[in-house]
Scaffold this motif. Structure first.
Motif, short mmCIF file in Angstrom:
data_model
loop_
_atom_site.label_atom_id
_atom_site.label_comp_id
_atom_site.label_asym_id
_atom_site.label_seq_id
_atom_site.Cartn_x
_atom_site.Cartn_y
_atom_site.Cartn_z
N THR A 4 -8.29 -11.32 3.78
CA THR A 4 -6.95 -10.88 3.39
C THR A 4 -7.06 -10.16 2.06
N ALA A 11 -4.81 -8.07 -0.82
CA ALA A 11 -3.50 -7.69 -1.35
C ALA A 11 -3.70 -6.71 -2.50
N ARG A 12 -2.91 -5.66 -2.52
CA ARG A 12 -3.02 -4.66 -3.58
C ARG A 12 -1.67 -3.98 -3.79
N TRP A 13 -1.50 -3.46 -5.01
CA TRP A 13 -0.37 -2.58 -5.29
C TRP A 13 -0.83 -1.15 -5.09
N LYS A 37 3.74 -5.50 -2.78
CA LYS A 37 2.30 -5.45 -2.54
C LYS A 37 2.04 -5.10 -1.08
N THR A 38 0.97 -4.34 -0.84
CA THR A 38 0.50 -4.08 0.52
C THR A 38 -0.54 -5.14 0.86
N ILE A 39 -0.43 -5.72 2.05
CA ILE A 39 -1.35 -6.79 2.47
C ILE A 39 -2.02 -6.39 3.77
N ARG A 67 -3.00 -3.62 8.44
CA ARG A 67 -1.93 -3.68 7.44
C ARG A 67 -0.75 -4.45 8.03
N GLY A 91 3.56 -2.15 1.57
CA GLY A 91 4.33 -2.21 0.33
C GLY A 91 5.08 -0.94 0.00
N PHE A 105 2.16 -15.16 1.22
CA PHE A 105 1.39 -14.83 2.42
C PHE A 105 0.18 -15.76 2.53
N TYR A 163 4.62 -16.17 5.96
CA TYR A 163 5.14 -15.71 4.68
C TYR A 163 6.63 -15.98 4.63
#
Length: 665
Positions: A74, A76-78, A85-87, A93, A97, A109, A119
């Motif tokens: 997994t 997670a990032r901006w 955040k995009t996960i 995906r 985000g 999440f 989530y």
């Protein structure tokens, strides 16, 4: 159309002339020393030169976390301009985000080994409920405003905590799910905590380990909640902060001291004088949480720039000003440059309510989707950029300083049309998709904007005088009681009411006069005080009587107990979220300094994070002791100790994080 005075026309012309240059991409920073900042326990590192974060051998901008278990991954990032955040889960995906089709808050999440994920969704609105999703299908919900956290997801079981504001009770539950028939089949209550705020929970096979804040005079206490009988047992209570050491200290340190007792828990005890402990919490809040400033890549659609990143950026700049360590200035510049790349012009947001040099939000518009650039959000972001650049001094380059100043000047020109000459106050633009359109902006808006005006006095003639006039209008509304100063959220014009024929507002066309409206809440009061301080020095802006009034109010509030009430006069519900923070700190007494020497609820977010940094005095005495201890039901045994007599030694050699000059590419 409103009559526009000559001063306003000058500002509008200046804004039009500035628009192309002010919205250019942020300049490349001069090559000074770049730093690699490393978290000792995880090995995660951030390079201030490349602005890349490395987590578990994955490198990229905006990374938040990388979790791998049983073949599952997994990430997670901006992403630049993201709402959330995009996960990505196993390469797919699952949360986009940047998508604006479902603008809601998602948190917690979690995945299990079977490849399922859960989530929480928290929609806005008076009828919205907190919703639990399994594999994108809703399976459970809780009443509006419930404070729910997902703790673990193992097999079919989800462990959650639920905080009740009315009773100040946190309950822990296990929910059993069936993925092929999405529903919660069974609820099992583990236990509860009364009268304490949960700082950090950790689920174990036997139950939960809990860092709790129970007493204003104590730090983070440590308890064990037994799953078999629900019994809550203290492992450590006292003046020091007891922090769970696993994931905080390197494994190499923990392995030096093997535990003889299977029930023992490795704990880091943080002790010392108040000044040193404030710096400890300020630095760990910046370097162990939100590491690498990924949120600075967010848009302000969900208020992330205005209500979160603005405080983080100020905190980093304050740490540089107080410690002189150049790694903090490098992090500050990274955050500032990223924020400047998320303006309306960069994200293609247009319209009368959205100046190109502004940052638009969506969660405040009537449909929760349409972008609207409200004055308060611009004030928080632009004010933080101006303040941070000033705190950096020469470390804020000429080009970056010009970028910040030009953008503030552009904003001042764009919002000058909303200044009401008769009231001598700013109004919220009439007709924008906001429920308070056309009204006189609240005091925290006026004061935060006063800081932007004052910070631009050299470029916009008369803006400093305008800022002073706003401050005087604000303080003229204060009420002095025996317990200190009080004020309200809105200017008097709001409480006087208005009729539809006046054409004040589209979405709130009429309002009856309000008798005896409640006083301001603690958090918005702090925003007003922080803005006021940005407009000038407190000694110049406030009379001795006014300064004494705020100080007396702070003393009254902090003497009322560990958990405070919402409003300045002690009215309203109690909750750990109500705590005097940044803005109040200039009036700090011994009681406030003592509280901010210890880990508080919300310590690593927003104004409280900034308060830790602002209360650290580089000229004050410094004594900090970190102790690795093994704690059981019978007490704690010390294993290893680190002592620091000054901030430089702590920053140079501690077991939590490290700075090193980056190697040239």
């Amino acid at each position: 159309m409103r009559d526009i005075p000559v001063f306003t026309l000058c500002l509008l012309v200046a804004a039009l002339g500035l628009s192309s240059q002010a919205l250019a991409q942020p300049p490349a920073e001069p090559r000074k020393t770049d730093w690699t900042i490393t978290q000792s326990a995880s090995g995660n590192n951030f390079d201030t030169g490349t602005e890349l974060l490395t987590i578990k051998n994955l490198t990229g901008p905006g990374l938040v976390s990388v979790k791998r278990s049983s073949g599952m991954e997994t990430i997670a990032r901006w992403e630049a301009g993201g709402f959330d955040k995009t996960i990505a889960f196993n390469g797919q995906r699952v949360v986009d985000g940047r998508s604006l089709t479902d603008v809601v808050r998602r948190t917690g999440f979690k995945t299990n080994r079977a490849g399922d994920f859960v989530y929480l969704k928290t929609p806005k609105g008076p009828k919205a409920r907190v919703q639990l999703y399994l594999n994108d299908v809703q399976i459970h919900d809780w009443p509006r405003l419930s404070v729910v956290h997902l703790l673990t997801f193992k097999g079919p079981r989800i462990t959650v905590s639920i905080f009740d504001r009315d009773t100040q009770r946190t309950e822990f539950w296990t929910l059993t799910t069936t993925p092929d028939r999405p529903t919660v089949e069974n609820n099992s209550r583990i236990g509860q905590v009364d009268g304490c705020a949960v700082l950090k929970p950790k689920v174990t096979d036997e139950g939960l380990l809990l860092q709790l804040h129970c007493d204003a005079d104590n730090g983070s206490d440590l308890y064990r909640l037994n799953i078999a009988d629900g019994q809550l047992t203290p492992l450590y209570t006292g003046d020091a902060d007891a922090l769970l050491a696993s994931g905080l200290l390197p494994k190499s340190v923990l392995k030096r001291w093997p535990m003889d007792n299977a029930d023992a828990v490795p704990v880091l005890l943080v002790d010392g004088n108040d000044n040193a402990r404030s710096l400890f919490h300020a630095t760990t809040g910046s370097l162990l949480k939100g590491f690498g400033e990924p949120m600075a890549l967010a848009s302000d659609a969900a208020g992330k720039q205005s209500w979160s990143q603005s405080y983080r950026t100020r905190s980093l700049a304050t740490l540089y000003a107080r410690t002189g360590h150049p790694a903090f200035s490098a992090l500050t510049r990274t955050a500032m440059a990223r924020t400047l790349r998320q303006r309306n012009a960069d994200l293609g947001i247009k319209g009368d309510a959205n100046p190109q040099c502004a940052w638009a939000s969506r969660i405040y518009s009537k449909d929760k989707t349409t972008p609207v650039s409200l004055l308060i959000n611009q004030a928080m972001i632009a004010g933080a950029l101006l303040s941070s650049c000033d705190a950096l001094g020469g470390a804020c380059s000429v080009d970056l300083r010009k970028q910040v100043k030009d953008n503030a000047e552009c904003l001042i020109g764009a919002y000058e049309q909303d200044f009401d000459q008769s009231a001598q106050l700013y109004r919220i633009q009439r007709g924008v998709p906001f429920r308070y359109d056309g009204l006189w902006a609240p005091w925290n808006w006026q004061m935060s904007w006063a800081a932007v005006l004052a910070g631009s006095d050299d470029a916009v003639p008369g803006s400093g005088a305008r800022a002073m006039q706003l401050v005087n209008s604000f303080t003229a509304t204060w009420t002095r009681t025996g317990d200190g100063a009080l004020w309200r959220y809105w200017p008097d014009q709001y409480y006087a009411g208005w009729t539809k024929d006046l054409g004040i507002s589209v979405h709130r066309p009429a309002q009856k006069a309000k008798k005896s409206p409640r006083y301001e809440d603690l958090n918005h009061a702090g925003i007003s005080l922080l803005g006021l301080q940005g407009a000038g020095t407190v000694s110049d802006l406030l009379s001795n009587d006014q300064k004494t009034g705020v100080s007396a109010r702070l003393t009254t509030l902090l003497s009322s107990g560990t958990v405070l009430s919402r409003d300045m006069d002690g009215a309203g519900p109690t909750s750990p979220r109500w705590m005097p923070g940044a803005g109040w700190d200039v009036f700090a007494d011994a009681a406030m300094r003592r509280r901010y020497a210890r880990l508080l609820p919300g310590a690593h977010s927003s104004d409280q994070h900034l308060t830790y940094a602002r209360l650290y005095d580089p000229e004050g005495a410094f004594k900090l002791t970190l102790t690795l201890a093994h704690c059981t039901n019978d007490g704690c045994t010390s294993q290893e100790e680190w002592d620091y007599g000054n901030a430089d030694t702590f920053l140079r050699d501690n077991p939590l994080f490290s700075f090193s000059p980056s190697k040239p590419m």
